[in-house]
Design a protein around this motif. Structure first.
Motif, PDB file in Angstrom:
ATOM      1  N   ILE A 141      44.407 -63.347   0.950  1.00  0.00           N
ATOM      2  CA  ILE A 141      44.242 -62.357   2.012  1.00  0.00           C
ATOM      3  C   ILE A 141      42.821 -62.485   2.555  1.00  0.00           C
ATOM      4  O   ILE A 141      41.857 -62.360   1.794  1.00  0.00           O
ATOM      5  CB  ILE A 141      44.461 -60.930   1.471  1.00  0.00           C
ATOM      6  N   PRO A 142      42.664 -62.734   3.864  1.00  0.00           N
ATOM      7  CA  PRO A 142      41.309 -62.831   4.415  1.00  0.00           C
ATOM      8  C   PRO A 142      40.590 -61.485   4.296  1.00  0.00           C
ATOM      9  O   PRO A 142      41.214 -60.425   4.335  1.00  0.00           O
ATOM     10  CB  PRO A 142      41.532 -63.227   5.872  1.00  0.00           C
ATOM     11  N   GLN A 143      39.280 -61.539   4.157  1.00  0.00           N
ATOM     12  CA  GLN A 143      38.486 -60.321   3.974  1.00  0.00           C
ATOM     13  C   GLN A 143      38.670 -59.336   5.123  1.00  0.00           C
ATOM     14  O   GLN A 143      38.701 -58.126   4.905  1.00  0.00           O
ATOM     15  CB  GLN A 143      37.002 -60.675   3.805  1.00  0.00           C
ATOM     16  N   SER A 144      38.818 -59.831   6.348  1.00  0.00           N
ATOM     17  CA  SER A 144      38.983 -58.933   7.494  1.00  0.00           C
ATOM     18  C   SER A 144      40.274 -58.123   7.388  1.00  0.00           C
ATOM     19  O   SER A 144      40.300 -56.935   7.713  1.00  0.00           O
ATOM     20  CB  SER A 144      38.947 -59.722   8.801  1.00  0.00           C
ATOM     21  N   LEU A 145      41.356 -58.728   6.913  1.00  0.00           N
ATOM     22  CA  LEU A 145      42.614 -58.005   6.725  1.00  0.00           C
ATOM     23  C   LEU A 145      42.509 -57.069   5.524  1.00  0.00           C
ATOM     24  O   LEU A 145      42.977 -55.931   5.574  1.00  0.00           O
ATOM     25  CB  LEU A 145      43.778 -58.984   6.542  1.00  0.00           C
ATOM     26  N   LEU A 146      41.874 -57.530   4.475  1.00  0.00           N
ATOM     27  CA  LEU A 146      41.700 -56.687   3.291  1.00  0.00           C
ATOM     28  C   LEU A 146      40.931 -55.416   3.642  1.00  0.00           C
ATOM     29  O   LEU A 146      41.287 -54.327   3.199  1.00  0.00           O
ATOM     30  CB  LEU A 146      40.967 -57.459   2.191  1.00  0.00           C
ATOM     31  N   ASP A 188      48.798 -58.141  13.016  1.00  0.00           N
ATOM     32  CA  ASP A 188      47.959 -58.171  14.218  1.00  0.00           C
ATOM     33  C   ASP A 188      47.494 -59.610  14.442  1.00  0.00           C
ATOM     34  O   ASP A 188      48.313 -60.498  14.533  1.00  0.00           O
ATOM     35  CB  ASP A 188      46.794 -57.185  14.108  1.00  0.00           C
ATOM     36  N   GLN A 189      46.197 -59.843  14.482  1.00  0.00           N
ATOM     37  CA  GLN A 189      45.670 -61.194  14.711  1.00  0.00           C
ATOM     38  C   GLN A 189      45.356 -61.931  13.409  1.00  0.00           C
ATOM     39  O   GLN A 189      44.831 -63.037  13.432  1.00  0.00           O
ATOM     40  CB  GLN A 189      44.402 -61.122  15.576  1.00  0.00           C
ATOM     41  N   GLU A 190      45.667 -61.322  12.285  1.00  0.00           N
ATOM     42  CA  GLU A 190      45.337 -61.895  10.977  1.00  0.00           C
ATOM     43  C   GLU A 190      46.531 -62.637  10.382  1.00  0.00           C
ATOM     44  O   GLU A 190      47.680 -62.348  10.700  1.00  0.00           O
ATOM     45  CB  GLU A 190      44.909 -60.789  10.006  1.00  0.00           C
ATOM     46  N   GLU A 191      46.222 -63.563   9.485  1.00  0.00           N
ATOM     47  CA  GLU A 191      47.258 -64.328   8.802  1.00  0.00           C
ATOM     48  C   GLU A 191      46.926 -64.375   7.316  1.00  0.00           C
ATOM     49  O   GLU A 191      45.776 -64.564   6.930  1.00  0.00           O
ATOM     50  CB  GLU A 191      47.289 -65.745   9.378  1.00  0.00           C
TER      51      GLU A 191
END
Length: 190
Positions: free
Chosen positions: A95-100, A166-169
């Protein structure tokens, strides 16, 4: 169940390939499990009386080489999915930090709840493509299976599923352990 011979993270650098272009996929029923479009958690729960998530580790890590391009650090969660106390699947989530940071309560509050319940119960998570990988009998995954008292006689298979928010993967990788493959073959015969 002993997994003390390896330490978190258990993952290894893997060459994933698109399932549509894959040659030499395993035979059925494993092939159907690898390519199943829905929730693997739900599919697994239908094969047992007791479904359980055993957490091997979770925390911020540097992705393995080629695992998550353009990310310096990701949240990694590694678990075993057990059916009637037998580990069937090793799962590794990135999980990328921005999504977390935007969904911290959801991810960090999972505990022993399966991630699939979160991902398939909210419309904000959109399942994406599936990639496939095979693992040799000398791989770290095979070592993990052997530490779980599962004999690794043949190569192992896994899938990586992309989820968009959203824009996250984010990625969820699910590797089938020997006990799962043996049970799938038996289920097909029943």
């Amino acid at each position: 169940m002993s997994v003390t011979s390896l330490s978190f993270p258990y993952g290894e650098s893997i060459q994933w390939f698109c399932a549509d272009n894959a040659k030499n996929l395993p035979s059925s029923p494993l092939k159907e499990w690898l390519l199943a479009p829905g929730s693997l958690t739900q599919k697994l729960k239908g094969c047992c009386d007791k479904f359980e998530v055993k957490i091997l580790g979770e925390g911020q890590c540097v992705p393995l080489e080629g695992e998550y391009p353009k990310q310096n650090a990701v949240w990694v969660r590694e678990v075993l999915l057990c059916l009637d106390s037998v580990p069937w699947v090793f799962a590794r989530t990135l999980i990328p930090q921005s999504l977390l940071s935007t969904r911290q309560a959801d991810f960090l509050g999972l505990g022993t709840r399966p991630l699939g319940e979160l991902l398939f119960s909210q419309d904000s998570f959109v399942p994406g493509r599936i990639e496939i990988a095979r693992f040799t009998t000398e791989s770290r995954l095979a070592q993990l299976a052997q530490s779980l008292a599962q004999n690794v006689e043949h190569e192992l298979w896994g899938r990586r599923r992309y989820f968009h928010h959203d824009q996250e993967e984010m990625f969820v990788s699910e590797m089938f352990l020997p006990a799962a493959v043996q049970a799938m073959a038996k289920l097909k015969l029943d």
